[in-house]
Design a protein around this motif. Structure first.
Motif, PDB file in Angstrom:
ATOM      1  N   ASP A  73       0.855  -1.183   0.000  1.00  0.00           N
ATOM      2  CA  ASP A  73       0.000   0.000   0.000  1.00  0.00           C
ATOM      3  C   ASP A  73       0.892   1.234   0.000  1.00  0.00           C
ATOM      4  OD1 ASP A  73       0.811   0.415   2.636  1.00  0.00           O
ATOM      5  OD2 ASP A  73      -1.019  -0.373   3.507  1.00  0.00           O
ATOM      6  N   LYS A  74       0.388   2.371   0.406  1.00  0.00           N
ATOM      7  CA  LYS A  74       1.161   3.613   0.315  1.00  0.00           C
ATOM      8  C   LYS A  74       2.415   3.597   1.179  1.00  0.00           C
ATOM      9  CE  LYS A  74      -2.578   6.647  -1.001  1.00  0.00           C
ATOM     10  NZ  LYS A  74      -3.374   7.808  -0.656  1.00  0.00           N
ATOM     11  N   THR A  75       2.350   2.948   2.341  1.00  0.00           N
ATOM     12  CA  THR A  75       3.488   3.006   3.258  1.00  0.00           C
ATOM     13  C   THR A  75       4.000   1.647   3.706  1.00  0.00           C
ATOM     14  OG1 THR A  75       1.995   3.173   5.154  1.00  0.00           O
ATOM     15  CG2 THR A  75       2.790   5.241   4.202  1.00  0.00           C
ATOM     16  N   GLU A  76       3.209   0.596   3.561  1.00  0.00           N
ATOM     17  CA  GLU A  76       3.589  -0.694   4.126  1.00  0.00           C
ATOM     18  C   GLU A  76       3.645  -1.788   3.062  1.00  0.00           C
ATOM     19  OE1 GLU A  76       2.494  -2.021   8.334  1.00  0.00           O
ATOM     20  OE2 GLU A  76       1.173  -3.216   7.064  1.00  0.00           O
ATOM     21  N   LEU A  77       4.596  -2.684   3.224  1.00  0.00           N
ATOM     22  CA  LEU A  77       4.764  -3.837   2.347  1.00  0.00           C
ATOM     23  C   LEU A  77       4.705  -5.095   3.201  1.00  0.00           C
ATOM     24  CD1 LEU A  77       7.238  -4.277  -0.505  1.00  0.00           C
ATOM     25  CD2 LEU A  77       7.314  -5.925   1.327  1.00  0.00           C
ATOM     26  N   SER A  78       3.943  -6.082   2.745  1.00  0.00           N
ATOM     27  CA  SER A  78       3.851  -7.374   3.439  1.00  0.00           C
ATOM     28  C   SER A  78       4.105  -8.473   2.422  1.00  0.00           C
ATOM     29  CB  SER A  78       2.463  -7.582   4.041  1.00  0.00           C
ATOM     30  OG  SER A  78       2.154  -6.566   4.942  1.00  0.00           O
ATOM     31  N   SER A 114      11.904  -0.718   6.194  1.00  0.00           N
ATOM     32  CA  SER A 114      12.328  -0.349   7.551  1.00  0.00           C
ATOM     33  C   SER A 114      11.303  -0.864   8.552  1.00  0.00           C
ATOM     34  CB  SER A 114      12.472   1.170   7.653  1.00  0.00           C
ATOM     35  OG  SER A 114      11.261   1.801   7.327  1.00  0.00           O
ATOM     36  N   ASP A 115      11.657  -0.846   9.804  1.00  0.00           N
ATOM     37  CA  ASP A 115      10.795  -1.392  10.869  1.00  0.00           C
ATOM     38  C   ASP A 115      10.333  -2.793  10.481  1.00  0.00           C
ATOM     39  OD1 ASP A 115      11.001   1.123  12.074  1.00  0.00           O
ATOM     40  OD2 ASP A 115       9.243   1.853  11.014  1.00  0.00           O
ATOM     41  N   LYS A 116      11.243  -3.555   9.935  1.00  0.00           N
ATOM     42  CA  LYS A 116      10.901  -4.878   9.410  1.00  0.00           C
ATOM     43  C   LYS A 116      10.538  -5.823  10.547  1.00  0.00           C
ATOM     44  CE  LYS A 116      13.120  -8.733   7.109  1.00  0.00           C
ATOM     45  NZ  LYS A 116      14.393  -9.230   6.625  1.00  0.00           N
ATOM     46  N   GLU A 117       9.461  -6.544  10.322  1.00  0.00           N
ATOM     47  CA  GLU A 117       8.993  -7.535  11.278  1.00  0.00           C
ATOM     48  C   GLU A 117       8.891  -8.861  10.530  1.00  0.00           C
ATOM     49  OE1 GLU A 117       4.701  -7.883  12.835  1.00  0.00           O
ATOM     50  OE2 GLU A 117       5.710  -6.520  14.208  1.00  0.00           O
ATOM     51  N   MET A 119       7.939 -13.020  10.477  1.00  0.00           N
ATOM     52  CA  MET A 119       7.077 -13.999  11.137  1.00  0.00           C
ATOM     53  C   MET A 119       7.581 -15.388  10.774  1.00  0.00           C
ATOM     54  SD  MET A 119       3.489 -12.162  10.177  1.00  0.00           S
ATOM     55  CE  MET A 119       4.078 -11.543   8.617  1.00  0.00           C
ATOM     56  N   LYS A 120       7.896 -16.171  11.766  1.00  0.00           N
ATOM     57  CA  LYS A 120       8.325 -17.558  11.571  1.00  0.00           C
ATOM     58  C   LYS A 120       7.431 -18.454  12.401  1.00  0.00           C
ATOM     59  CE  LYS A 120      12.269 -16.824   9.266  1.00  0.00           C
ATOM     60  NZ  LYS A 120      12.491 -17.172   7.926  1.00  0.00           N
ATOM     61  N   ASN A 121       6.626 -19.256  11.724  1.00  0.00           N
ATOM     62  CA  ASN A 121       5.718 -20.193  12.397  1.00  0.00           C
ATOM     63  C   ASN A 121       4.895 -19.512  13.484  1.00  0.00           C
ATOM     64  OD1 ASN A 121       6.668 -22.296  10.772  1.00  0.00           O
ATOM     65  ND2 ASN A 121       8.389 -22.634  12.164  1.00  0.00           N
ATOM     66  N   GLY A 122       4.353 -18.357  13.177  1.00  0.00           N
ATOM     67  CA  GLY A 122       3.484 -17.647  14.104  1.00  0.00           C
ATOM     68  C   GLY A 122       4.201 -16.738  15.076  1.00  0.00           C
ATOM     69  N   ALA A 123       5.512 -16.897  15.259  1.00  0.00           N
ATOM     70  CA  ALA A 123       6.266 -16.032  16.168  1.00  0.00           C
ATOM     71  C   ALA A 123       6.751 -14.807  15.398  1.00  0.00           C
ATOM     72  CB  ALA A 123       7.459 -16.789  16.747  1.00  0.00           C
ATOM     73  N   ARG A 124       6.648 -13.655  16.024  1.00  0.00           N
ATOM     74  CA  ARG A 124       7.064 -12.409  15.373  1.00  0.00           C
ATOM     75  C   ARG A 124       8.332 -11.901  16.038  1.00  0.00           C
ATOM     76  NH1 ARG A 124       2.324  -9.044  13.227  1.00  0.00           N
ATOM     77  NH2 ARG A 124       0.761 -10.619  12.860  1.00  0.00           N
ATOM     78  N   ASN A 129      16.705  -3.534   8.721  1.00  0.00           N
ATOM     79  CA  ASN A 129      16.186  -3.131   7.414  1.00  0.00           C
ATOM     80  C   ASN A 129      16.494  -4.186   6.363  1.00  0.00           C
ATOM     81  OD1 ASN A 129      15.485  -0.789   8.692  1.00  0.00           O
ATOM     82  ND2 ASN A 129      17.171   0.399   7.876  1.00  0.00           N
ATOM     83  N   ASP A 130      15.734  -4.156   5.292  1.00  0.00           N
ATOM     84  CA  ASP A 130      15.953  -5.084   4.187  1.00  0.00           C
ATOM     85  C   ASP A 130      15.764  -4.334   2.882  1.00  0.00           C
ATOM     86  OD1 ASP A 130      16.488  -7.385   2.823  1.00  0.00           O
ATOM     87  OD2 ASP A 130      14.887  -8.552   3.729  1.00  0.00           O
TER      88      ASP A 130
END
Length: 160
Positions: A73-78, A114-117, A119-124, A129-130
């Motif tokens: 979207d405008k600011t976030e990538l998933s 930035s502010d990269k989060e 998720m691995k098997n439900g754990a965050r 940065n990437d």
């Protein structure tokens, strides 16, 4: 040859150089203001170009035959698997954009996530940065080619 100016008295000489000094000062001030304006205009145009280039990639994309979903979207990538167990998300900004005008037009984006989060098997967990590289090619309508630098993963995505 230039003719040397002859002064009638010291006051006339001082008045001439004072006038010249004031005029030179205003030329320098005008030049500095114009240069600042040009630099601000260049930065504004660059930011506008980068922001407008985001519109081509925004939306929801199915990658690897529907196994992975990319949402921009405008600011976030998933970017995550269909079970949403593995993936990453964060705020992004476009740090490079290019477009080629050849037989097959190609557009390339370099994003910094930035502010990269992750998720691995439900754990965050929060990660650093990437960098993500995106590319489109006019020969392949509505396809987006994605490369994630940290994991060296590459995906071919289609717009939903």
């Amino acid at each position: 040859m230039e003719k040397e100016k002859v002064w009638n008295n010291e006051e006339e000489k001082n008045a001439y150089f004072l006038k010249r000094k004031k005029r030179t000062k205003w030329f320098v001030i005008s030049f500095v203001i114009i240069m600042i304006f040009v630099i601000i205009l260049f930065i504004w145009l660059l930011i506008t170009l980068l922001n407008n280039s985001k519109k081509d990639i925004q939306g929801v994309w199915d990658c690897e035959n529907g196994q992975i979903v990319l949402q921009i979207d405008k600011t976030e990538l998933s970017l995550y698997g269909t079970a949403q167990e593995n993936g990453m998300k964060g705020n992004y900004s476009v740090i490079h954009y290019s477009s080629s005008a050849s037989q097959s037009q190609r557009k390339d984006w370099t994003l910094i996530l930035s502010d990269k989060e992750t998720m691995k098997n439900g754990a965050r967990r929060n990660a650093s940065n990437d960098t993500i590289y995106l590319s489109t090619d006019s020969r392949y309508q509505d396809q987006l080619f994605v490369e994630v630098e940290s994991t060296n993963e590459q995906y071919t995505c289609e717009r939903r």
